[in-house]
Design a protein around this motif. Structure first.
Motif, PDB file in Angstrom:
ATOM      1  N   ALA A  14       0.845  -1.107   0.032  1.00  0.00           N
ATOM      2  CA  ALA A  14      -0.071   0.030   0.072  1.00  0.00           C
ATOM      3  C   ALA A  14       0.769   1.267   0.051  1.00  0.00           C
ATOM      4  O   ALA A  14       2.027   1.091   0.029  1.00  0.00           O
ATOM      5  CB  ALA A  14      -0.858   0.021   1.195  1.00  0.00           C
ATOM      6  N   ALA A  15       0.427   2.328  -0.247  1.00  0.00           N
ATOM      7  CA  ALA A  15       0.924   3.609  -0.246  1.00  0.00           C
ATOM      8  C   ALA A  15       1.954   3.831  -1.176  1.00  0.00           C
ATOM      9  O   ALA A  15       3.177   4.070  -0.759  1.00  0.00           O
ATOM     10  CB  ALA A  15       1.491   4.018   1.226  1.00  0.00           C
ATOM     11  N   ASP A  16       1.918   3.380  -2.497  1.00  0.00           N
ATOM     12  CA  ASP A  16       2.912   3.258  -3.289  1.00  0.00           C
ATOM     13  C   ASP A  16       4.083   2.331  -3.011  1.00  0.00           C
ATOM     14  O   ASP A  16       5.266   2.716  -3.287  1.00  0.00           O
ATOM     15  CB  ASP A  16       3.433   4.770  -3.473  1.00  0.00           C
ATOM     16  CG  ASP A  16       2.664   5.408  -4.633  1.00  0.00           C
ATOM     17  OD1 ASP A  16       1.732   4.874  -5.489  1.00  0.00           O
ATOM     18  OD2 ASP A  16       2.346   6.653  -4.428  1.00  0.00           O
ATOM     19  N   GLY A  17       3.861   1.249  -2.565  1.00  0.00           N
ATOM     20  CA  GLY A  17       5.126   0.368  -2.110  1.00  0.00           C
ATOM     21  C   GLY A  17       5.569   0.704  -0.736  1.00  0.00           C
ATOM     22  O   GLY A  17       6.478  -0.028  -0.393  1.00  0.00           O
ATOM     23  N   GLY A  18       5.195   1.746   0.039  1.00  0.00           N
ATOM     24  CA  GLY A  18       5.873   2.128   1.189  1.00  0.00           C
ATOM     25  C   GLY A  18       5.387   1.350   2.247  1.00  0.00           C
ATOM     26  O   GLY A  18       5.979   1.326   3.120  1.00  0.00           O
ATOM     27  N   ALA A  34       9.124   5.146   2.855  1.00  0.00           N
ATOM     28  CA  ALA A  34       7.780   5.724   3.646  1.00  0.00           C
ATOM     29  C   ALA A  34       8.239   5.846   4.991  1.00  0.00           C
ATOM     30  O   ALA A  34       7.461   6.423   5.755  1.00  0.00           O
ATOM     31  CB  ALA A  34       6.700   4.804   3.266  1.00  0.00           C
ATOM     32  N   ALA A  35       9.644   5.516   5.429  1.00  0.00           N
ATOM     33  CA  ALA A  35       9.927   5.660   7.036  1.00  0.00           C
ATOM     34  C   ALA A  35       9.702   6.777   7.670  1.00  0.00           C
ATOM     35  O   ALA A  35       9.751   6.872   8.999  1.00  0.00           O
ATOM     36  CB  ALA A  35      11.040   4.538   7.313  1.00  0.00           C
ATOM     37  N   ARG A  36       9.865   7.911   6.948  1.00  0.00           N
ATOM     38  CA  ARG A  36       9.885   8.958   7.529  1.00  0.00           C
ATOM     39  C   ARG A  36       8.685   9.845   7.455  1.00  0.00           C
ATOM     40  O   ARG A  36       8.663  11.083   7.815  1.00  0.00           O
ATOM     41  CB  ARG A  36      11.073   9.952   6.585  1.00  0.00           C
ATOM     42  CG  ARG A  36      12.598  10.039   7.094  1.00  0.00           C
ATOM     43  CD  ARG A  36      13.442  10.414   6.433  1.00  0.00           C
ATOM     44  NE  ARG A  36      14.954   9.878   6.274  1.00  0.00           N
ATOM     45  CZ  ARG A  36      15.428   9.873   7.496  1.00  0.00           C
ATOM     46  NH1 ARG A  36      15.429  10.702   8.293  1.00  0.00           N
ATOM     47  NH2 ARG A  36      16.929   9.239   7.472  1.00  0.00           N
ATOM     48  N   ASP A  37       7.630   9.172   6.964  1.00  0.00           N
ATOM     49  CA  ASP A  37       6.385   9.827   6.693  1.00  0.00           C
ATOM     50  C   ASP A  37       5.613   9.531   7.843  1.00  0.00           C
ATOM     51  O   ASP A  37       4.761   8.473   8.058  1.00  0.00           O
ATOM     52  CB  ASP A  37       5.799   9.244   5.571  1.00  0.00           C
ATOM     53  CG  ASP A  37       4.386   9.863   5.115  1.00  0.00           C
ATOM     54  OD1 ASP A  37       3.962  10.452   5.797  1.00  0.00           O
ATOM     55  OD2 ASP A  37       3.976   9.553   4.118  1.00  0.00           O
TER      56      ASP A  37
END
Ligand code: ZN
Length: 302
Positions: free
Chosen positions: A10-14, A184-187
């Motif tokens: 999900a989330a563009d592969g994040g 995506a870890a900084r999101d």
């Protein structure tokens, strides 16, 4: 329906999502080891987690071993799960039973014990296995493995494990692993959104028990975040790698004197596989041929 593991992003592969149903295989473990209710829940959660953890490894022969050693009456448990979908495991004291905890649930935390360690070994099939140890947090298995994932793998992860045992055996079991990948870890917004949704998913086992499928549960969780199911599901099952030949090989390692003792005193030998509780018998003749093999090997080595 057979137990299976499915993957999605999900989330563009994040975000990586893996779900597994383990109702049947936990029931196989329960009946093979004659596990109590609380031992079924403890081992079932750990077997479910093993399959989820190994699912992110790459080489087909990869395996994950989870060992839990706490201060509680269960005395420790061990699980061995493979990327091939096989899993096996055992509890040291399978008959230990405890009253339900304050929430009316099986008291896995007290049975395992809060003081102790969780060991995870990742074996890619060759070279040195990668192992790490963390202290137990609650002994509930799920919390302890979440702590392991955060401290050892440094991947923000959420793990949900559930085993529901009724009077006739395991009624529902399974698990979910959500991981936020480095891109995506900084999101922070994404992570806090996920945390709040997982917090509301306390009823994972009830959902399975109601007959909700894994894709439906994925959809409820991250359906609006660009959920993409990866094609194909993998069958998972309780399966042990022990065999009569392996057992005879292990007896042979005891050496000639020990074998002769077994022939003369015990008139045979019996070995039980820890992992699946299968009993193997070796009779007089089989033990004698092992002694013969050892003699031949010794002569040819001289
Ligand atoms: Zn076995």
């Amino acid at each position: 329906m057979a137990d299976q593991l499915i993957r999605a992003t999900a989330a563009d592969g994040g975000i990586r999502v893996v779900g597994v149903t383990t109702t049947r295989l936990v029931e196989v473990a329960r009946s093979r080891h004659e596990l109590s209710y609380v031992a079924t829940a403890a081992l079932g959660r750990a077997m479910t987690a093993g399959l989820l953890l190994v699912s992110s490894m790459k080489k087909p022969e990869s395996r994950v071993n989870i060992r839990v050693r706490g201060s509680g009456p269960l005395g420790g448990l061990m699980v061995d799960a493979g990327l091939d979908g096989t899993v096996r495991g055992y509890v040291e004291k399978p008959k230990v039973e405890l009253p339900p905890n304050a929430d009316g649930k099986l008291d896995v935390g007290s049975a395992v014990g809060r003081d102790g360690y969780l060991y995870v070994v990742r074996d890619v099939g060759h070279g040195y296995p990668y192992s790490s140890t963390v202290e137990l947090v609650t002994g509930e298995i799920g919390d302890d493995l979440t702590h392991y994932l955060a401290s050892s793998e440094q991947t923000p992860s959420a793990l949900v494990l559930g085993v529901f045992v009724g009077a006739d055996g395991v009624e529902a079991a399974g698990g979910l692993l959500l991981q936020v990948l480095p891109k995506a870890a900084r999101d922070e917004a994404l992570i806090s959104q996920l945390e709040s949704r997982l917090g509301s998913l306390t009823g994972f086992t009830p959902l399975l028990k109601e007959g909700r499928s894994l894709p439906q549960i994925f959809d409820e969780l991250v359906g609006d975040m660009g959920l993409e199911m990866l094609p194909g599901s993998q069958l998972v099952q309780f399966s042990c790698r022990c065999s009569r030949d392996r057992m005879l090989g292990a007896l042979k390692l005891l050496g000639t004197d020990e074998l002769i003792d077994m022939i003369e005193v015990d008139k045979g030998a019996e070995a039980v596989c820890h992992f699946c509780n299968e009993t193997y018998h070796a009779d007089d003749d089989q033990l004698r041929s092992l002694v013969k093999e050892l003699k031949v090997e010794r002569l040819s080595a001289e």
